[in-house]
Design a protein around this motif. Structure first.
Motif, mmCIF file in Angstrom:
data_model
loop_
_atom_site.group_PDB
_atom_site.id
_atom_site.type_symbol
_atom_site.label_atom_id
_atom_site.label_comp_id
_atom_site.label_asym_id
_atom_site.label_seq_id
_atom_site.Cartn_x
_atom_site.Cartn_y
_atom_site.Cartn_z
ATOM 1 N N GLU A 173 0.832 -1.205 0.000
ATOM 2 C CA GLU A 173 0.000 0.000 0.000
ATOM 3 C C GLU A 173 0.867 1.255 0.000
ATOM 4 N N ALA A 174 1.957 1.215 0.754
ATOM 5 C CA ALA A 174 2.842 2.384 0.835
ATOM 6 C C ALA A 174 3.458 2.701 -0.524
ATOM 7 N N ILE A 175 3.982 1.677 -1.205
ATOM 8 C CA ILE A 175 4.638 1.974 -2.479
ATOM 9 C C ILE A 175 3.613 2.351 -3.533
ATOM 10 N N SER A 176 2.422 1.802 -3.448
ATOM 11 C CA SER A 176 1.377 2.186 -4.405
ATOM 12 C C SER A 176 1.041 3.666 -4.258
ATOM 13 N N GLN A 177 0.854 4.099 -3.027
ATOM 14 C CA GLN A 177 0.501 5.502 -2.786
ATOM 15 C C GLN A 177 1.596 6.451 -3.255
ATOM 16 N N GLN A 178 2.848 6.124 -2.958
ATOM 17 C CA GLN A 178 3.946 7.023 -3.306
ATOM 18 C C GLN A 178 4.286 6.960 -4.802
ATOM 19 N N ALA A 179 4.191 5.769 -5.401
ATOM 20 C CA ALA A 179 4.457 5.647 -6.836
ATOM 21 C C ALA A 179 3.385 6.357 -7.647
ATOM 22 N N LEU A 180 2.139 6.359 -7.166
ATOM 23 C CA LEU A 180 1.072 7.087 -7.859
ATOM 24 C C LEU A 180 1.392 8.579 -7.941
ATOM 25 N N ARG A 181 1.996 9.108 -6.896
ATOM 26 C CA ARG A 181 2.388 10.523 -6.921
ATOM 27 C C ARG A 181 3.383 10.789 -8.049
ATOM 28 N N ILE A 182 4.275 9.825 -8.290
ATOM 29 C CA ILE A 182 5.279 9.990 -9.343
ATOM 30 C C ILE A 182 4.620 9.939 -10.724
ATOM 31 N N VAL A 183 3.813 8.901 -10.983
ATOM 32 C CA VAL A 183 3.238 8.767 -12.330
ATOM 33 C C VAL A 183 2.260 9.897 -12.644
ATOM 34 N N ARG A 184 1.595 10.420 -11.630
ATOM 35 C CA ARG A 184 0.664 11.532 -11.875
ATOM 36 C C ARG A 184 1.401 12.827 -12.192
ATOM 37 N N LEU A 185 2.614 12.955 -11.672
ATOM 38 C CA LEU A 185 3.430 14.112 -12.048
ATOM 39 C C LEU A 185 3.726 14.108 -13.542
ATOM 40 N N PHE A 186 3.724 12.908 -14.144
ATOM 41 C CA PHE A 186 4.007 12.788 -15.575
ATOM 42 C C PHE A 186 2.729 12.607 -16.405
ATOM 43 N N GLY A 187 1.592 12.939 -15.786
ATOM 44 C CA GLY A 187 0.346 12.992 -16.556
ATOM 45 C C GLY A 187 -0.485 11.741 -16.586
ATOM 46 N N ASN A 188 -0.078 10.689 -15.881
ATOM 47 C CA ASN A 188 -0.873 9.449 -15.877
ATOM 48 C C ASN A 188 -1.923 9.550 -14.781
ATOM 49 N N THR A 189 -3.038 10.192 -15.112
ATOM 50 C CA THR A 189 -4.114 10.368 -14.129
ATOM 51 C C THR A 189 -5.094 9.200 -14.138
ATOM 52 N N GLY A 190 -4.927 8.293 -15.093
ATOM 53 C CA GLY A 190 -5.850 7.160 -15.188
ATOM 54 C C GLY A 190 -5.502 6.023 -14.256
ATOM 55 N N ALA A 191 -4.290 6.028 -13.698
ATOM 56 C CA ALA A 191 -3.880 4.937 -12.806
ATOM 57 C C ALA A 191 -4.516 5.106 -11.434
ATOM 58 N N ALA A 192 -5.055 4.024 -10.905
ATOM 59 C CA ALA A 192 -5.652 4.045 -9.573
ATOM 60 C C ALA A 192 -4.726 3.459 -8.523
ATOM 61 N N LYS A 193 -3.786 2.612 -8.955
ATOM 62 C CA LYS A 193 -2.817 2.047 -8.015
ATOM 63 C C LYS A 193 -1.605 1.558 -8.776
ATOM 64 N N VAL A 194 -0.524 1.355 -8.042
ATOM 65 C CA VAL A 194 0.698 0.779 -8.599
ATOM 66 C C VAL A 194 0.947 -0.539 -7.868
#
Length: 703
Positions: A173-194
């Motif tokens: 859960e921790a890496i999913s939450q933090q990795a989502l912050r990274i991918v959203r910085l690059f415009g991937n708003t469609g991802a719900a989890k990593v």
């Protein structure tokens, strides 16, 4: 002609799969289950009742009479308590089979006898198992019957994690939450989890069971505590990828069938380097499922081996002088909308998201090299790491020529203008195709190697659970992602900020990158010059769990509390001490009851021969010389046995767990080697018909 095997038909037949759920659950319940699995939250009790009934009906139809909450305590193996589905008979005396939603969601095994590192006293027996809804239930079948197994987490009455799975799920859960912050910085708003994905390759040995049962050391410790080398070992490297022996092939076939039924994607099998050593590798899966499946792989191999008159050895070093066994933990990150965050693409120098992810991982591994080393520490691995057969105990990162060149450009100039190309590999044979060549070679001596679109953590021991390494990997990378996102989310000029951050991380942490020969003495000296830790044993690694740095990391993401970390350090010391104590006692027993009596019998034979030759009028020069040599080594053996008995008693009397563990490592293990040496030398001299146990040649070549 053998029966044709329909893999598609049997695959997952013993698993309560999505397909089975779709067939047996009402649409609204199925949707609720999928929502909780994908998004988190709790299943309503009403839905749990429906799922429990459907699961029970499916299990009973497949022959199940019992169910169990299948969990992974700190022993490193699995545990289960079986309960029957039966309840009170009805008024007509017929037995009713029931399984409630409450029984599905929560169990209550006794927690007092599992390792807890002081978290639970003997009289504090209550513990709870909680259903891991993200890992599918399955059926285990053996001669005792069929049991429905429900993967669960295990915690104490006061809420502390007593298992391997709970921290793993927290880290995911921790890496999913933090990795989502990274991918959203690059415009991937469609991802719900990593999702952290893992593919653990499993190495193991197979030996003849009849010979195994003649060796107390293999029975009690999983490794040979005595044993002279066979005339041939692995020198010719002819076993590696060689033709699989028919008996072993039959074993592998049955293992595959059993695993496929359990939904385990066993894919690759081959002979490994050492004689009698083999490997099985699965396809990647979500981390917690991969951990569950690897435990099933180990259990299944042991069970199936018995059917073939074999024994499967999972110890990291069953035989001295030949390669031991590891478990290559292939780890990657991917979004739920199909983006592999570790895929560099055709031009990695232009893939800024990948370069940031790579920089964060390099930073994480350098910052927490000690923790990563600890995550692969177990008693057997102390015999293997750094022995020119496995990665050294020094953590380093292999990137390959292409990425190393990119990193060098970024550190030196702030930008990577180009990257190395793979090109064509010309075979020079007109009937063979030219091959597309990768831009980089592989390095089998690296403990943490980038291999195209994943990292391969090669230090993990073959008998160990892969839960701890992946918990640690997820945690340290989550921290690096968090720190990067904290900076970049506030940046006015994102493009400039991300380039600066990549350069900063790679420059500051490039000491961890090493593409050379990890087996060489030069690398050990170079690593020391770079300031990289070289933690050589399990007990030395234990304290890395409770440093201020580690506690801050794990508490920040709710993976471990300080108390849970302290308990695990204590468990490590206790486990090490108990393991070496068992090994020492086994050596004492074998030396006193097997080897010394056998050698004494042989010395009498020699003495009788000396007398007979003299009576015949000849001088028994060779016989007398041999008698003297054997008697000298027998004297050495008895003296070493006396020392081992004394230091083992001394060690057992120590009360402080850390002091005791270090005494076993520094003193008892040394005396164990002193006892082994003369006995191994005697094995090379004493008549084979007198020697009391099968030797290495019989164990490793007669399979």
């Amino acid at each position: 002609m053998s029966e044709v095997l329909n893999v598609e038909e049997i695959f997952g037949s013993k698993v309560f799969t999505f397909g089975t759920m779709k067939e047996r659950l009402p649409k609204n319940v199925y949707k609720e289950v999928r929502r909780v699995m994908d998004q988190g939250g709790e299943l309503s009790l009403a839905a749990a009742e429906v799922v429990a009934k459907a699961m029970k009906d499916w299990a009973v139809e497949n022959g199940a009479t019992h169910y169990t909450h299948w969990f992974q305590p700190l022993t490193g193996i699995t545990a289960e308590k079986h309960d029957a589905f039966v309840t009170h008979p009805d008024e007509d005396g017929r037995m009713i089979m029931e399984f409630s939603g409450k029984e599905l969601i929560k169990g209550e095994p006794d927690a007092s006898s599992f390792p807890s590192g002081g978290l639970r006293a003997t009289f504090e027996a209550r513990g709870y198992t909680a259903w891991d809804i993200t890992s599918p239930a399955f059926l285990k079948e053996d001669s005792t019957g069929v049991t429905l197994c429900i993967p669960t987490a295990f915690c104490s009455y006061t809420g502390e994690a007593l298992d391997k799975k709970t921290p793993l799920l927290r880290s995911m859960e921790a890496i999913s939450q933090q990795a989502l912050r990274i991918v959203r910085l690059f415009g991937n708003t469609g991802a719900a989890k990593v999702v952290a994905s893992v593919g653990p390759e499993q190495e193991y040995f197979l030996v003849d069971r009849e010979k195994y049962l003649q060796r107390e050391d293999l029975i009690f410790t999983g490794r040979t505590l005595f044993g002279a080398p066979a005339p041939k070992g692995q020198e010719l490297e002819d076993h590696y990828f060689g033709t699989i022996r028919e008996r072993v092939g039959a074993f592998m076939k049955d293992v595959n069938v059993e695993l496929w039924k359990l939904g385990v994607t066993a894919r690759t099998e081959h002979n490994e380097v050492a004689p009698a050593q083999h490997e099985l590798a699965p396809v990647y899966e979500t981390a917690n499922i991969a951990v569950d499946h690897n435990q099933l792989v180990m259990e299944t191999m042991k069970k199936v081996a018995g059917r073939h008159g074999l024994t499967c050895l999972l110890h990291e070093k069953p035989f001295k002088g030949v390669n031991g066994s590891g478990k290559h933990n292939n780890w990657s990150l991917g979004t739920d909308n199909g983006v592999n965050m570790l895929d560099p693409g055709e031009t990695p120098n232009e893939n800024i998201q990948f370069l940031l992810v790579l920089a964060c991982i390099i930073k994480a591994v350098d910052t927490h090299a000690d923790l990563l080393r600890q995550s692969a520490a177990d008693v057997g691995n102390d015999h293997r790491l750094g022995a020119n057969e496995a990665p050294p105990a020094i953590i380093s990162v292999f990137l390959g020529e292409q990425l190393e060149d990119v990193v060098k450009q970024l550190v030196e100039t702030g930008e990577a203008a180009h990257c190395l190309e793979g090109g064509k590999l010309e075979t020079g044979v007109s009937t063979l195709p030219d091959l597309e060549k990768d831009a980089t070679d592989r390095n089998r001596t690296s403990p943490f190697a980038f291999t195209g679109n994943k990292f391969e953590f090669r230090m993990v021991g073959s008998s160990d659970s892969v839960a701890s390494p992946n918990t640690t990997l997820n945690a340290i990378v989550a921290e690096a992602f968090c720190e990067a996102a904290d900076i970049l989310e506030k940046a006015d000029d994102f493009e400039l900020a991300v380039h600066d951050l990549i350069k900063e991380y790679m420059g500051k942490h490039q000491r961890i990158i090493f593409n050379g020969d990890g087996y060489s003495d030069e690398w050990v000296a170079e690593a020391e010059r770079r300031g990289l830790p070289n933690i050589k044993s399990m007990v030395e690694a234990a304290s890395t769990l409770t440093t201020e740095k580690s506690v801050r990391l794990f508490e920040k993401f709710g993976i471990f509390t300080k108390v849970e970390l302290e308990s695990r350090e204590e468990v490590i010391y206790e486990t090490y001490a108990k393991t070496i104590h068992i090994e020492a006692n086994t050596m004492i027993d074998m030396a006193g009851k097997k080897y010394i009596p056998a050698v004494m019998k042989y010395t009498k034979m020699l003495a009788d021969t000396v007398i007979a030759v003299r009576q015949a009028g000849a001088e028994p020069v060779v016989q007398a010389e041999l008698l003297t040599e054997v008697n000298r080594k027998l004297t050495e053996t008895k003296a070493a046995l006396n020392r081992l008995q004394a230091v083992t008693v001394q060690a057992a009397g120590m009360e402080d767990a850390k002091t005791q563990a270090f005494f076993y490592k520094d003193t008892v293990v040394q005396v164990m080697e002193e006892l082994r040496a003369p006995i191994d030398e005697l094995e090379m001299i004493v008549d084979k018909d007198v020697w009391p146990v099968p030797g290495y040649g019989e164990l490793t070549f007669e399979v």
